[in-house]
Design a protein around this motif. Structure first.
Motif, PDB file in Angstrom:
ATOM      1  N   LYS A 431      -8.244  -6.255 -28.396  1.00 32.59           N
ATOM      2  CA  LYS A 431      -7.078  -5.857 -27.616  1.00 32.59           C
ATOM      3  C   LYS A 431      -7.453  -4.631 -26.805  1.00 32.59           C
ATOM      4  N   ILE A 432      -7.357  -4.745 -25.486  1.00 33.92           N
ATOM      5  CA  ILE A 432      -7.814  -3.683 -24.604  1.00 33.92           C
ATOM      6  C   ILE A 432      -6.774  -2.565 -24.562  1.00 33.92           C
ATOM      7  N   LEU A 433      -7.229  -1.323 -24.550  1.00 33.11           N
ATOM      8  CA  LEU A 433      -6.311  -0.186 -24.573  1.00 33.11           C
ATOM      9  C   LEU A 433      -5.484  -0.114 -23.286  1.00 33.11           C
ATOM     10  N   GLU A 434      -6.069  -0.522 -22.155  1.00 35.28           N
ATOM     11  CA  GLU A 434      -5.375  -0.428 -20.868  1.00 35.28           C
ATOM     12  C   GLU A 434      -4.630  -1.711 -20.506  1.00 35.28           C
ATOM     13  N   GLU A 435      -4.243  -2.512 -21.491  1.00 34.77           N
ATOM     14  CA  GLU A 435      -3.693  -3.829 -21.191  1.00 34.77           C
ATOM     15  C   GLU A 435      -2.469  -3.778 -20.280  1.00 34.77           C
ATOM     16  N   ARG A 436      -1.616  -2.765 -20.447  1.00 37.02           N
ATOM     17  CA  ARG A 436      -0.412  -2.701 -19.619  1.00 37.02           C
ATOM     18  C   ARG A 436      -0.739  -2.402 -18.163  1.00 37.02           C
ATOM     19  N   SER A 437      -1.628  -1.447 -17.934  1.00 41.14           N
ATOM     20  CA  SER A 437      -1.994  -1.140 -16.548  1.00 41.14           C
ATOM     21  C   SER A 437      -2.746  -2.302 -15.920  1.00 41.14           C
ATOM     22  N   TYR A 438      -3.613  -2.967 -16.696  1.00 37.76           N
ATOM     23  CA  TYR A 438      -4.327  -4.133 -16.176  1.00 37.76           C
ATOM     24  C   TYR A 438      -3.346  -5.239 -15.800  1.00 37.76           C
ATOM     25  N   LEU A 439      -2.337  -5.455 -16.643  1.00 35.71           N
ATOM     26  CA  LEU A 439      -1.351  -6.506 -16.386  1.00 35.71           C
ATOM     27  C   LEU A 439      -0.633  -6.231 -15.071  1.00 35.71           C
ATOM     28  N   GLY A 440      -0.282  -4.952 -14.868  1.00 38.90           N
ATOM     29  CA  GLY A 440       0.379  -4.594 -13.617  1.00 38.90           C
ATOM     30  C   GLY A 440      -0.521  -4.820 -12.419  1.00 38.90           C
ATOM     31  N   GLU A 441      -1.795  -4.436 -12.533  1.00 41.37           N
ATOM     32  CA  GLU A 441      -2.741  -4.613 -11.423  1.00 41.37           C
ATOM     33  C   GLU A 441      -2.985  -6.087 -11.143  1.00 41.37           C
ATOM     34  N   LEU A 442      -3.070  -6.896 -12.186  1.00 40.51           N
ATOM     35  CA  LEU A 442      -3.291  -8.333 -12.002  1.00 40.51           C
ATOM     36  C   LEU A 442      -2.101  -8.998 -11.321  1.00 40.51           C
ATOM     37  N   ARG A 443      -0.932  -8.386 -11.463  1.00 46.59           N
ATOM     38  CA  ARG A 443       0.262  -8.912 -10.792  1.00 46.59           C
ATOM     39  C   ARG A 443       0.441  -8.352  -9.394  1.00 46.59           C
ATOM     40  N   GLY A 444      -0.531  -7.538  -8.958  1.00 47.79           N
ATOM     41  CA  GLY A 444      -0.477  -7.019  -7.602  1.00 47.79           C
ATOM     42  C   GLY A 444      -0.061  -5.570  -7.485  1.00 47.79           C
ATOM     43  N   ASP A 595       5.025 -25.359 -37.203  1.00 51.66           N
ATOM     44  CA  ASP A 595       5.153 -24.186 -36.338  1.00 51.66           C
ATOM     45  C   ASP A 595       4.405 -24.397 -35.028  1.00 51.66           C
ATOM     46  N   ILE A 596       4.934 -23.769 -33.972  1.00 47.66           N
ATOM     47  CA  ILE A 596       4.337 -23.865 -32.638  1.00 47.66           C
ATOM     48  C   ILE A 596       4.000 -22.459 -32.157  1.00 47.66           C
ATOM     49  N   MET A 597       2.784 -22.282 -31.667  1.00 45.60           N
ATOM     50  CA  MET A 597       2.370 -21.006 -31.083  1.00 45.60           C
ATOM     51  C   MET A 597       2.626 -21.067 -29.587  1.00 45.60           C
ATOM     52  N   THR A 598       3.349 -20.070 -29.068  1.00 45.22           N
ATOM     53  CA  THR A 598       3.725 -20.069 -27.658  1.00 45.22           C
ATOM     54  C   THR A 598       3.313 -18.761 -26.999  1.00 45.22           C
ATOM     55  N   LEU A 599       3.255 -18.814 -25.663  1.00 45.91           N
ATOM     56  CA  LEU A 599       2.908 -17.632 -24.870  1.00 45.91           C
ATOM     57  C   LEU A 599       3.932 -17.443 -23.771  1.00 45.91           C
ATOM     58  N   SER A 600       4.290 -16.190 -23.522  1.00 45.83           N
ATOM     59  CA  SER A 600       5.057 -15.873 -22.321  1.00 45.83           C
ATOM     60  C   SER A 600       4.082 -15.784 -21.156  1.00 45.83           C
ATOM     61  N   ASP A 601       4.608 -15.662 -19.916  1.00 44.23           N
ATOM     62  CA  ASP A 601       3.723 -15.550 -18.758  1.00 44.23           C
ATOM     63  C   ASP A 601       2.838 -14.315 -18.860  1.00 44.23           C
ATOM     64  N   SER A 602       3.423 -13.201 -19.320  1.00 42.42           N
ATOM     65  CA  SER A 602       2.646 -11.961 -19.438  1.00 42.42           C
ATOM     66  C   SER A 602       1.554 -12.109 -20.492  1.00 42.42           C
ATOM     67  N   GLU A 603       1.902 -12.717 -21.610  1.00 46.51           N
ATOM     68  CA  GLU A 603       0.911 -12.923 -22.674  1.00 46.51           C
ATOM     69  C   GLU A 603      -0.207 -13.842 -22.196  1.00 46.51           C
ATOM     70  N   ALA A 604       0.149 -14.860 -21.407  1.00 47.77           N
ATOM     71  CA  ALA A 604      -0.859 -15.798 -20.906  1.00 47.77           C
ATOM     72  C   ALA A 604      -1.841 -15.097 -19.978  1.00 47.77           C
ATOM     73  N   ILE A 605      -1.320 -14.219 -19.118  1.00 47.13           N
ATOM     74  CA  ILE A 605      -2.202 -13.499 -18.193  1.00 47.13           C
ATOM     75  C   ILE A 605      -3.164 -12.609 -18.969  1.00 47.13           C
ATOM     76  N   LEU A 606      -2.640 -11.919 -20.001  1.00 48.87           N
ATOM     77  CA  LEU A 606      -3.510 -11.069 -20.814  1.00 48.87           C
ATOM     78  C   LEU A 606      -4.556 -11.878 -21.563  1.00 48.87           C
ATOM     79  N   LEU A 607      -4.154 -13.044 -22.076  1.00 50.87           N
ATOM     80  CA  LEU A 607      -5.109 -13.855 -22.831  1.00 50.87           C
ATOM     81  C   LEU A 607      -6.208 -14.436 -21.944  1.00 50.87           C
TER      82      LEU A 607
END
Length: 828
Positions: A431-444, A595-607
């Protein structure tokens, strides 16, 4: 029998360790390769009673044979199981250590010569009080040197008082006395040989652990300005900027002061304490693999560490790992953006030297920086820099930047007396420490500028980020790299470094570094489950099925490891699925049928970030699997043609290790694995996929889907070329159109992978098409192609299903009919 001397020795040992604290490595019998059934004798470099006390304490703690016990060797008897390599000369308060061949060495060699069955294991032990590299012309160095008038025991008392709580002890692999005696023609020759081996060993260990002497920063900064190249740049700056020589020199001094590190062993120790707390706070542990070859390389030349760059944690973590394992912390190239108040000063004392993002147009700065790097390399300091330039926001290994590699090679060509060895390093996070900032950058979102406030915001949110793996790649000798490009390079002019072959050497080295980093990748529970879960169309999968397929893919990869340095996760697929849920990377939805494992859009981008860490490991078997997505059978010749046709582009993008000439041999090995596991079958001429719906078919399909987005991206570029026709698009326009079309496809079809429309990947693909002569370039700069491109486009039907092909063609057709869209327009 009670002996007063033994009682006194034990008392003094316990008294000493009321103050002394040690860090010890190599003190396990299995690590040393020690046979406890054979006699063991320890050797210390310098005669010192305190070193004896430390040696005995660490032997007892580790359960190793005591150094104080006597040893009977045939006719010879040793009072103690240790000896010193050097003997003291002089008085009580003015003793000096002389590197003489002690009588103990002669005794041991004579005993082994007289008794052919006798084998004694000689274990060298290095003890460093403080591990501080000495300062050149330093008063403190003079105070604690052998040349100081008050030396010997008094000097060592002060060393223990000052450095005792930071004592480093390293046990090293034993030398077989039996082997040495057998290889020597006489005892005297054997004795001299053993003494020489030990002298060289202790010198190299010191070089590895402590490093060369450090120059005073002020001395180093002023010396840079006096070098011929900087003097020449000062004269040019005076002419171009119309300033006086004094102002130009002040400018050069300012640049040198801005760049130079200021390594302080006190700061390194401080960071060691702080980072130990940080790692325990945010990580479940740090796993280090393949470190021994690095220690061996450190004894053979200067080291250049070239890690992948995923996080700001990278350089702190690598320095920490090296220091803890007995290697000198490197001087680290850091971006000037990190030279923040307070933080910059700490990093500088921890080994960082700062560089501007670009200084191509500033000849004075470039000259000062080049001379600084030259001084680092010629003096033998370990250096670290990131060949990718910036941090990877997609999880892939980025295409290396040539700048630092170019400086390194040119510096080495000027002075190649001390060998340079590159150490590729893979750092794998769950799990990357900068995941939130990376997620924002990946979204533009625009990249945030580094600041103290941002740093404290990150530290405030410290929480469980799983485990970290640090894998060291195979050392790359710069001599070997240069010889591969230009065998006679040593005979060429050292002044002519701006030549074509040097550029070729830089490119070759850059490629080798990136390939070697990928060869040391770590598969972990997060990136393997991410690879499987992201192949599902709705980002959801039955939990048991996810566990089964993740385990199955790991089992496949173990049957044909990508390289001997790749590491695999412990545990089972079920444990991995539970683990990613506990890490908050996927959600479990309870359901009566399972049980079903699911991802939100944000989780999918991080994965996608974590999947991309290991995409290259699956690339070749995934390419083979993808050929059977839309065909039930294929001729072997067709499979060979397709694999060898697609591979150069995938290799260039993912830095795969096999050459274009050898890839089919590797592919054949994978075909055998597929046959053995029921993923394909053959009648000798045709290859057949499994029956649709079977477990084998779904596994083959899952594997294929990890690489299909890459091939889809290639098809987009080819489709745009064909839609516009030959000699109509420049490379830049094709890159822009391809990026826009890929982004549009991503929005329309829910492709949660930001690298799908990464313009640098399209740029690389277009360059490879030109390199392989599928594209030409007219004088006007536009691209041309012939019917061979049609053949490639036609073969895409084997990999891409009809819906995807039709969608790509439809979108590219619409774009060709209208104006060139902008990214904002396509997003709308």
């Amino acid at each position: 029998m009670f002996k007063l001397s033994d009682w006194l020795f034990s008392l003094l040992r316990k008294f000493l360790f009321l103050w002394v604290r040690t860090d010890v490595i190599g003190n396990k019998a299995e690590t040393l390769g020690l046979n406890l059934a054979l006699p063991v004798v320890y050797v210390l470099q310098k005669s010192s009673y305190s070193n004896r006390l430390v040696l005995e304490e660490e032997c007892l703690k580790a359960g190793l044979p005591s150094s104080q016990e006597p040893l009977k060797c045939g006719k010879h008897s040793l009072r103690r199981r240790f000896f010193f390599l050097s003997e003291p000369k002089g008085g009580v308060f003015s003793r000096r250590e002389m590197p003489l061949m002690t009588g103990r060495i002669s005794e041991l060699v004579n005993a082994a010569t007289e008794d052919p069955t006798l084998d004694i294991q000689i274990v060298p032990v290095s003890i460093f009080w403080g591990r501080a590299p000495e300062k050149e012309q330093s008063l403190f160095k003079l105070l604690l040197s052998d040349n100081w008038a008050v030396s010997g025991r008094l000097r060592h008392f002060f060393i223990i008082l000052i450095h005792g709580r930071n004592t480093f002890v390293q046990f090293n692999r034993p030398i077989s006395l039996r082997q040495l005696a057998d290889e020597s023609t006489s005892p005297s020759i054997g004795s001299r040989k053993l003494a020489r081996l030990l002298r060289v060993h202790f010198r190299l260990v010191r070089q590895t652990v402590v490093g060369p002497d450090l120059s005073h920063r002020r001395t180093l900064v002023s010396s840079l300005v006096r070098t011929p190249s900087v003097k020449e740049a000062i004269q040019q700056t005076m002419a171009t900027d119309k300033i006086s020589e004094e102002k130009a020199q002040q400018k050069a001094l300012k640049y040198a002061d801005e760049i130079a590190s200021n390594v302080s062993i006190a700061a390194v120790r401080f960071l060691h304490i702080v980072l130990t707390w940080v790692w325990n706070k945010i990580y479940n542990g740090v796993t280090v693999n393949h470190l021994e070859p690095v220690k061996e390389a450190a004894q053979k030349g200067g080291l250049v560490y070239v890690p992948c760059h995923r996080s700001h944690i990278d350089y702190l973590l690598l320095s920490y790992v090296l220091f803890v394992n007995g290697l000198m912390v490197p001087h680290i190239a850091a971006g000037i953006n990190l030279n923040m108040p307070i933080v910059g000063a700490i990093l500088r004392r921890g080994g960082a030297f700062f560089m501007r993002r670009s200084f191509r147009d500033n000849k004075l700065y470039a000259a000062v920086f080049n001379e600084y790097m030259q001084s680092m390399f010629t003096k033998g300091y370990p250096v670290e820099y990131f060949v990718e330039g910036g941090r990877s926001r997609t999880g892939r290994t980025l295409h290396p930047k040539a700048g630092m590699l170019n400086m390194t090679i040119k510096s080495y060509l000027k002075d190649s007396n001390k060998p340079l060895i590159f150490i590729p390093v893979y750092v794998g996070y769950e799990k990357i420490l900068e995941e939130r900032s990376y997620l924002g950058e990946l979204r533009g979102k625009k990249k945030e500028k580094e600041s103290i406030l941002g740093l404290f915001k990150t530290l405030r949110n410290l929480k469980n980020h799983g485990r970290v793996t640090v894998n060291f790649g195979a050392p790359l000798k710069l001599d070997d790299v240069l010889t591969q490009v230009r065998p006679e390079w040593r005979n060429l002019s050292k002044e002519k470094t701006k030549t074509k072959w040097v550029t070729e050497a830089v490119d070759h080295l850059a490629s080798q570094v990136a390939i070697s980093i990928n060869e040391a990748s770590a598969i972990n529970p997060v990136n393997i489950t991410a690879s499987v879960l992201l192949t599902t169309p709705r980002l959801a999968m039955d939990a048991n099925l996810l566990a089964e397929r993740s385990q199955a893919i790991v089992n496949l990869l173990k049957q044909r490891p990508y390289s001997e340095r790749v590491t695999f996760p412990d545990g089972t697929g079920e444990e991995w699925v539970n683990y990613i849920e506990s890490m908050g990377l996927a959600r479990r939805q309870k359901q009566s049928l399972g049980d079903i494992m699911t991802l939100s859009d944000s989780e999918a981008i991080l994965l996608t970030y974590y999947r991309n860490n290991i995409l290259h490991l699956m690339a070749l078997p995934a390419m083979i699997a993808s050929l059977f997505q839309n065909r039930g059978s294929l001729e072997m010749e067709k499979v060979e043609w397709l694999v060898t046709a697609i591979y150069p582009y995938v290799r260039s993008e993912l830095f795969l290790r096999w050459t274009e000439e050898s890839v089919w041999q590797e592919a054949q090995a994978w075909l055998e694995i597929f046959f053995n596991n029921g993923l394909l079958r053959t009648d000798g001429k045709l290859l057949f996929r499994p029956t649709v719906g079977t477990r084998e078919f779904t596994l083959l399909s899952t594997l294929a889907k990890t690489i299909i987005p890459t091939i889809e991206r290639y098809y987009i570029a080819i489709a745009i070329l064909k839609q516009h026709g030959t000699e109509t698009l420049t490379p830049d326009k094709l890159e822009a159109l391809s990026t826009c079309m890929a982004e549009r496809m991503s929005i329309l079809y829910g492709l949660n992978a930001p690298e799908f429309f990464d313009k640098s990947l399209f740029r690389n693909f277009i360059a490879q098409l030109e390199k392989n002569a599928f594209l030409g370039r007219a004088e006007s700069g536009v691209l041309s192609y012939d019917e061979r491109l049609d053949l490639i486009a036609e073969e895409a039907r084997l990999v891409l299903n009809a819906d995807i092909r039709e969608s790509i063609l439809q979108v590219t057709s619409e774009a060709a009919e209208g104006e060139e869209p902008s990214v904002a327009q396509t997003a709308a």
